[in-house]
Design an enzyme around this catalytic site. Structure first.
Site, PDB file in Angstrom:
ATOM      1  N   ALA A  86       0.837  -1.198   0.000  1.00 36.63           N
ATOM      2  CA  ALA A  86       0.000   0.000   0.000  1.00 36.63           C
ATOM      3  C   ALA A  86       0.872   1.249   0.000  1.00 36.63           C
ATOM      4  O   ALA A  86       2.048   1.210   0.372  1.00 36.63           O
ATOM      5  CB  ALA A  86      -0.909   0.001   1.220  1.00 36.63           C
ATOM      6  N   GLY A 131       0.700  -5.753   0.203  1.00 40.36           N
ATOM      7  CA  GLY A 131      -0.362  -5.946  -0.773  1.00 40.36           C
ATOM      8  C   GLY A 131       0.119  -6.498  -2.100  1.00 40.36           C
ATOM      9  O   GLY A 131      -0.636  -7.168  -2.815  1.00 40.36           O
ATOM     10  N   GLU A 134       0.218 -10.123  -1.653  1.00 50.51           N
ATOM     11  CA  GLU A 134      -1.177 -10.566  -1.609  1.00 50.51           C
ATOM     12  C   GLU A 134      -1.792 -10.613  -2.999  1.00 50.51           C
ATOM     13  O   GLU A 134      -2.544 -11.542  -3.335  1.00 50.51           O
ATOM     14  CB  GLU A 134      -1.973  -9.650  -0.677  1.00 50.51           C
ATOM     15  CG  GLU A 134      -1.571  -9.818   0.783  1.00 50.51           C
ATOM     16  CD  GLU A 134      -2.177  -8.779   1.700  1.00 50.51           C
ATOM     17  OE1 GLU A 134      -2.522  -9.134   2.837  1.00 50.51           O
ATOM     18  OE2 GLU A 134      -2.312  -7.597   1.284  1.00 50.51           O
ATOM     19  N   GLU A 154       4.123  -6.086   7.399  1.00 48.10           N
ATOM     20  CA  GLU A 154       3.249  -5.183   8.156  1.00 48.10           C
ATOM     21  C   GLU A 154       3.578  -5.128   9.637  1.00 48.10           C
ATOM     22  O   GLU A 154       3.316  -4.111  10.303  1.00 48.10           O
ATOM     23  CB  GLU A 154       1.785  -5.598   7.960  1.00 48.10           C
ATOM     24  CG  GLU A 154       1.221  -5.295   6.575  1.00 48.10           C
ATOM     25  CD  GLU A 154       1.521  -6.384   5.545  1.00 48.10           C
ATOM     26  OE1 GLU A 154       0.996  -6.304   4.431  1.00 48.10           O
ATOM     27  OE2 GLU A 154       2.308  -7.309   5.865  1.00 48.10           O
TER      28      GLU A 154
END
Length: 280
Positions: A86, A131, A134, A154
């Site tokens: 992100a 992300g 992911e 994270e």
């Protein structure tokens, strides 16, 4: 992989930019629809996903789903970054509601990528962090550059993954490996990702897109209904009991036998010719 076999003619189309940081290009495959390439083009931020970029990616995934000419999708990045997670700068100064809305939107987009009926290939050219990892896990296949790195870091921000990292990685590579990556935030090199069953092939940086396109073209030349059903049955079966999954498999096989493509494949085999699948 068997994508090194002789391939049909492929013609690259014009590049469209529905968003300043997202490029879309179709590659027409002779007699076999198109392979669509979605490229995150935000090199200065290593492909970090802003809220607007997530939304734009989601719109393109919807278009892929609706376009029956698209038989396979390749998702890649630019420069040193695939998608470096992100855009953390957007977290600063926002409230919990705005933060959670970004997470909800991201989850919806990632889920829609995973649930595409067409097969998807992540061509991971560089950093796939947070992300980005992911997103790659949502694709059916991951091809990686030797420069690729995978991580769910994270925890270094006092957070945990929120776009499926804890769950999709655990299902793909087991809970112990997932706990190690999530709880330490360490990165994984492509060779380790291969050993964990996450990456299908590793290529030199200059050869990555050639290999990813070759693999996607190989998928595009197969019977599209059969490819879609195979994806549906395999993904759905993981969440079912064995008996139910086996019944779903045989039901799908029976349905495909009655299609024009199913009969074309059998006829081509008996006639010793290349089949021409139309998706009917």
């Amino acid at each position: 992989m068997t994508a090194r076999q002789e391939q049909p003619a492929v013609v690259a189309g014009e590049t469209d930019r529905p968003h300043p940081h997202l490029a879309v290009q179709d590659h027409a495959v002779d007699g076999s629809g198109v392979v669509r390439v979605l490229r995150i083009d935000r090199e200065e931020k290593l492909g970090a996903l802003s809220g607007a970029l997530v939304a734009a990616l989601g719109e393109q995934i919807v278009r892929v789903r609706q376009d029956r000419e698209v038989r396979a999708v390749v998702l890649t990045g630019t420069g040193r970054g695939f998608i470096a997670g992100a855009d953390v700068g957007e977290y600063s100064g926002v409230g919990a509601d705005a933060f959670l809305e970004y997470q909800r939107t991201s989850r919806q987009v990632f889920d829609s990528l995973e649930r595409l009926p067409q097969p998807s290939v992540a061509a991971v050219n560089g950093y796939a962090f947070g992300g980005g990892f992911e997103v790659a896990l949502c694709c059916d296949f991951i091809l990686a550059s030797t420069r690729a790195r995978f991580a769910l870091p994270e925890v270094t921000l006092g957070l945990i993954p929120g776009g499926g990292g804890t769950q999709r990685l655990a299902r793909a590579a087991g809970t112990r490996f997932t706990k190690e990556l999530v709880m330490t935030g360490r990165s994984v090199r492509p060779d380790e990702a291969v050993r964990q069953g996450l990456v299908t092939e590793v290529a030199e940086p200059e050869a990555l897109m050639e290999r990813a396109l070759a693999f996607a073209v190989l998928l595009a030349t197969k019977a599209p209904l059969a490819v879609r059903e195979a994806k549906r049955v395999i993904d759905g079966g993981v969440a079912q009991g064995l008996d139910a999954a086996l019944s779903a498999e045989q039901a799908a096989l029976g349905g495909l036998f009655g299609t024009a493509d199913g009969q074309e494949g059998i006829s081509a085999f008996l006639d010793k010719r290349t089949p021409r699948f139309t998706g009917a």
